[in-house]
Design a protein around this motif. Structure first.
Motif, mmCIF file in Angstrom:
data_model
loop_
_atom_site.group_PDB
_atom_site.id
_atom_site.type_symbol
_atom_site.label_atom_id
_atom_site.label_comp_id
_atom_site.label_asym_id
_atom_site.label_seq_id
_atom_site.Cartn_x
_atom_site.Cartn_y
_atom_site.Cartn_z
ATOM 1 N N ALA A 410 4.793 -6.915 -13.133
ATOM 2 C CA ALA A 410 5.265 -7.786 -12.062
ATOM 3 C C ALA A 410 4.611 -9.162 -12.148
ATOM 4 N N PHE A 411 3.313 -9.184 -12.407
ATOM 5 C CA PHE A 411 2.581 -10.452 -12.466
ATOM 6 C C PHE A 411 3.145 -11.369 -13.556
ATOM 7 N N GLU A 412 3.630 -10.777 -14.637
ATOM 8 C CA GLU A 412 4.162 -11.554 -15.757
ATOM 9 C C GLU A 412 5.600 -12.010 -15.546
ATOM 10 N N HIS A 413 6.178 -11.696 -14.400
ATOM 11 C CA HIS A 413 7.607 -11.938 -14.179
ATOM 12 C C HIS A 413 7.853 -13.224 -13.391
ATOM 13 N N GLY A 414 7.156 -14.287 -13.706
ATOM 14 C CA GLY A 414 7.412 -15.574 -13.071
ATOM 15 C C GLY A 414 6.946 -15.639 -11.635
ATOM 16 N N MET A 415 7.509 -16.610 -10.892
ATOM 17 C CA MET A 415 7.103 -16.834 -9.507
ATOM 18 C C MET A 415 7.427 -15.635 -8.620
ATOM 19 N N LEU A 416 8.619 -15.078 -8.786
ATOM 20 C CA LEU A 416 8.962 -13.885 -8.011
ATOM 21 C C LEU A 416 7.983 -12.762 -8.314
ATOM 22 N N GLY A 417 7.623 -12.629 -9.591
ATOM 23 C CA GLY A 417 6.692 -11.580 -9.981
ATOM 24 C C GLY A 417 5.330 -11.740 -9.338
ATOM 25 N N ARG A 418 4.868 -12.970 -9.181
ATOM 26 C CA ARG A 418 3.565 -13.180 -8.535
ATOM 27 C C ARG A 418 3.603 -12.732 -7.072
ATOM 28 N N ALA A 419 4.721 -13.035 -6.403
ATOM 29 C CA ALA A 419 4.867 -12.586 -5.018
ATOM 30 C C ALA A 419 4.927 -11.059 -4.948
ATOM 31 N N LEU A 420 5.636 -10.460 -5.895
ATOM 32 C CA LEU A 420 5.700 -8.998 -5.956
ATOM 33 C C LEU A 420 4.317 -8.410 -6.205
ATOM 34 N N TRP A 421 3.540 -9.063 -7.057
ATOM 35 C CA TRP A 421 2.200 -8.572 -7.368
ATOM 36 C C TRP A 421 1.309 -8.592 -6.130
ATOM 37 N N VAL A 422 1.366 -9.663 -5.367
ATOM 38 C CA VAL A 422 0.559 -9.750 -4.141
ATOM 39 C C VAL A 422 0.966 -8.651 -3.161
ATOM 40 N N SER A 423 2.273 -8.489 -2.989
ATOM 41 C CA SER A 423 2.761 -7.445 -2.089
ATOM 42 C C SER A 423 2.340 -6.061 -2.581
ATOM 43 N N GLY A 424 2.471 -5.830 -3.885
ATOM 44 C CA GLY A 424 2.085 -4.541 -4.441
ATOM 45 C C GLY A 424 0.599 -4.277 -4.322
ATOM 46 N N LEU A 425 -0.206 -5.316 -4.486
ATOM 47 C CA LEU A 425 -1.657 -5.156 -4.377
ATOM 48 C C LEU A 425 -2.050 -4.782 -2.947
ATOM 49 N N PHE A 426 -1.418 -5.418 -1.971
ATOM 50 C CA PHE A 426 -1.721 -5.076 -0.576
ATOM 51 C C PHE A 426 -1.240 -3.660 -0.252
ATOM 52 N N SER A 427 -0.094 -3.269 -0.794
ATOM 53 C CA SER A 427 0.396 -1.899 -0.612
ATOM 54 C C SER A 427 -0.575 -0.897 -1.217
ATOM 55 N N ALA A 428 -1.166 -1.243 -2.373
ATOM 56 C CA ALA A 428 -2.150 -0.366 -3.003
ATOM 57 C C ALA A 428 -3.395 -0.223 -2.134
ATOM 58 N N LEU A 429 -3.798 -1.314 -1.473
ATOM 59 C CA LEU A 429 -4.937 -1.260 -0.561
ATOM 60 C C LEU A 429 -4.654 -0.300 0.596
ATOM 61 N N LEU A 430 -3.467 -0.435 1.192
ATOM 62 C CA LEU A 430 -3.104 0.449 2.303
ATOM 63 C C LEU A 430 -2.996 1.897 1.844
ATOM 64 N N THR A 431 -2.485 2.104 0.622
ATOM 65 C CA THR A 431 -2.382 3.460 0.087
ATOM 66 C C THR A 431 -3.751 4.113 0.002
ATOM 67 N N SER A 432 -4.709 3.381 -0.561
ATOM 68 C CA SER A 432 -6.064 3.921 -0.670
ATOM 69 C C SER A 432 -6.633 4.232 0.712
ATOM 70 N N PHE A 433 -6.378 3.361 1.666
ATOM 71 C CA PHE A 433 -6.913 3.584 3.014
ATOM 72 C C PHE A 433 -6.337 4.844 3.648
ATOM 73 N N TYR A 434 -5.000 4.983 3.639
ATOM 74 C CA TYR A 434 -4.448 6.109 4.409
ATOM 75 C C TYR A 434 -4.658 7.457 3.725
ATOM 76 N N VAL A 435 -4.794 7.493 2.386
ATOM 77 C CA VAL A 435 -5.066 8.793 1.765
ATOM 78 C C VAL A 435 -6.521 9.201 1.978
ATOM 79 N N PHE A 436 -7.425 8.243 1.997
ATOM 80 C CA PHE A 436 -8.817 8.594 2.298
ATOM 81 C C PHE A 436 -8.986 8.893 3.789
#
Length: 647
Positions: A410-436
């Motif tokens: 996603a990060f390598e996919h241009g400007m849209l990819g950077r936005a997707l990467w930020v969104s995905g990174l925050f989703s990963a943070l929430l994932t770690s929180f709710y499973v723990f």
């Protein structure tokens, strides 16, 4: 040798198990029912492994195509075969479907041992695998649609397995109806494929697209978006995700099967299978990526406040499927399928571990009533810890490798990819929180309100958990580069996702950092400061209420869609059908009866002279009816005789 001789047995074996237990299971010993139910997926998995070995020994014959001797549909210019195709993509999917599916079957033996409808349950489970294997092996869109609808039917039967329970019956109906919306999009997409390409065969469509560079955007975009609508239904993406959380009403092994190895992966697989269409429409690919990223974040936020252990995992599934869609949306199909595979391992592990917890505490599912279970369920605790670390994305567990590959692509996919990467990174943070959060509430701390007797977990449940735990640890070590290279002939990969370098190392460290941050937040809230969650909810009542009510999406759908449809249906049923049609018909028949009675009533006057007159009139009419035909015949004969005499 140019064909694999046992390809048809892969779907037919589960179907045979379905027929046997479905027709005869109630009258047979439980041991025989269990043997048949387990042999069907085990033998199917064995043939899949054999097919993999065959493909390794005969790489030149890939893809392997098997077609029925007789044409399935042959109407004018339309010719459709019931064909099965085995290539790199379908082979990977079959290994997951039959392998993980078999482990869930074994687990079910212990989990469902005391349930009524034991044979019926396993017949449905075998039926599910049959339709999923048909979907995966389909060589054209129509055969895929048969499997597509079949898994919808099987999911309806399994989600509503406890059909005497209203919530289970309603959940089954909800899943079935919501998926019909997506299936409508799939159907329209097929009609457009026939109208524009004259075929539904995937290889022929790819050939025609490759021969004509003019196929860009336009009708291809419309077709791709229609297929995407179907995929959002099956894979529970926005806006058609609402059926999946309610699917928890089925037995826990059913949740594991639907979430990990079968139904919800169908949409991701369909996009990867029809990637040539999406590759010719950048707009459609962008929509896939945005839908996936939005769903991943949306579901992750809801998962942070759920208290039912299975619902936390349900929203986790929706979120992880969003990651897979995001990967497909940036044309990193192999990364999406790689995450599909690793997710099958750790999500099946988490659901089955949750089932082990629920089984051990007498059916309780509320996390707030658990706690301290690591002492009484040490094996389940250790296995669940592996699953939690894998889905959170910690190195060296399987989820780290696949999630990192998606975020890198996603990060390598241009400007849209950077936005997707930020969104995905925050989703990963929430994932770690709710499973723990789930991990802390269920296993650590002191036991809370649950005081019932713990039940022993049988080996049939622990065995599959151990195998899935090992796969969740080592499943990602195959590496995205090797996995991508293997899938390249089937997914048309133009590059290998990943590739090393400082950028990939930095991005990998960022995903590990957010996973660790999620763990630390959960530790602070649920171990160090156990009163903090309640204080935080009280400080942000509107935000907490919004998440607790899942953004009121079900209520909005109920007000905007369900209630108007029910009101319209009630109007049609009560007024048009009952009052106008049935009531009008009853009024008409009643009027005819009354009119006839009034006429007959005049005849029944009680006057003997009137009766005698009617009798005389009737006799005269009868005499006239008898004599007139004969008079006509005699007159005709006389005319003929006179005519002949004249000659």
């Amino acid at each position: 040798m140019n064909a694999y001789p046992h390809l048809w047995l892969i779907p037919l074996l589960p179907f045979a198990g379905f027929l046997f237990n479905g027709l005869l299971g109630r009258r047979l010993p439980k041991l025989l029912v269990t043997t048949v139910a387990l042999l069907a997926p085990l033998l199917a998995f064995g043939f899949v492994v054999d097919a993999w070995l065959f493909s390794a020994a005969h790489p030149a014959v890939f893809p392997l195509v098997e077609t029925c001797p007789q044409a399935w549909i042959n109407a004018g210019a339309l010719h459709i075969d019931f064909s099965l195709v085995l290539d790199q993509l379908s082979l990977v999917m079959l290994l997951v479907v039959t392998g993980v599916g078999f482990l869930i079957h074994v687990y079910s033996v212990g989990y469902m041992s005391d349930e009524e409808g034991y044979a019926r349950y396993f017949s449905y489970l075998n039926l599910f695998l049959f339709f999923m294997t048909v979907l995966v092996l389909a060589g054209n869109a129509l055969v895929m649609f048969v499997g597509w609808e079949g898994v919808g039917l099987a999911s309806y039967l399994l989600i509503g397995f406890y059909f005497q329970k209203k919530s289970a019956a309603d959940a089954g109906k909800k899943a079935f109806i919501v998926n019909r919306i997506g299936d409508f999009g799939f159907l329209i997409g097929m009609f457009l494929l026939l109208a524009n390409f004259g075929t539904l065969t995937f290889t022929e469509i790819a050939t025609k697209l490759g021969q004509d560079p003019g196929w860009q955007g336009g009708v291809v975009t419309v077709i791709a978006l229609c297929l995407l609508l179907g995929a959002t239904g099956k894979s529970a993406q926005l806006p058609l995700y609402i059926w999946l959380p309610d699917a928890m009403e089925g037995p826990t092994p059913v949740s594991a099967l639907i979430h990990a190895a079968t139904m919800v992966t169908a949409g991701v697989y369909m996009i990867a299978r029809t990637h040539v269409l999406f590759d010719h429409s950048p707009f459609a690919l962008g929509v896939v990526a945005v839908v996936g990223a939005a769903t991943a974040l949306f579901a992750a936020t809801i998962g942070t406040v759920q208290n039912d252990i299975k619902r936390v995992l349900a929203y986790s599934t929706i979120s992880q499927l969003g990651f897979m869609f995001m990967a497909c949306g940036v044309a990193a199909y192999s990364a999406g399928i790689f995450h599909l595979v690793t997710h099958a391992f750790f999500k099946a592990l988490l659901f089955l571990a949750a089932g082990s917890v629920i089984h051990a505490v007498g059916g309780e599912q509320d996390l707030r009533k658990m706690g301290g279970l690591w002492r009484t369920l040490p094996v389940t605790f250790a296995i669940s810890t592996v699953g939690v670390l894998a889905i959170a994305g910690f190195f060296p567990f399987a989820g780290f490798f696949s999630k990192d590959a998606i975020l890198y692509a996603a990060f390598e996919h241009g400007m849209l990819g950077r936005a997707l990467w930020v969104s995905g990174l925050f989703s990963a943070l929430l994932t770690s929180f709710y499973v723990f959060r789930l991990w802390y509430l269920a296993f650590l701390g002191r036991p809370r309100s649950y005081t019932g007797r713990h039940h022993a977990t049988p080996w049939t449940m622990l065995g599959p958990l151990v195998i899935l735990a090992l796969l969740s640890i080592g499943g990602g070590w195959i590496g995205i580069e090797r996995f991508s290279a293997f899938l390249a002939p089937a997914t048309g990969a133009r590059r290998v996702e990943g590739g090393g370098g400082h950028l990939e190392m930095i991005l990998a460290l960022s995903t590990t950092a957010v996973a660790l941050l999620g763990l630390l937040i959960a530790d602070w809230l649920y171990r160090r400061r156990p009163d903090a969650p309640a204080e935080l909810a009280a400080a942000l009542p509107h935000g907490y209420k919004l998440l607790a009510h899942k953004y009121y999406v079900d209520e909005i759908y109920g007000a905007v869609v369900v209630k108007p449809l029910l009101g319209f249906s009630k109007f049609i049923l009560e007024w048009v059908v009952d009052v106008a049609i049935l009531g009008g018909l009853a009024w008409l028949l009643g009027g005819i009866a009354m009119l006839t009675g009034a006429i007959l009533q005049r005849w029944q006057s009680g006057n003997l002279r009137s009766y005698a007159a009617w009798l005389a009139a009737g006799a005269a009419a009868l005499l006239l009816f008898v004599l007139v035909p004969w008079a006509t015949v005699l007159a005709s004969l006389s005319a003929i005789h006179l005519g002949m005499a004249g000659h």
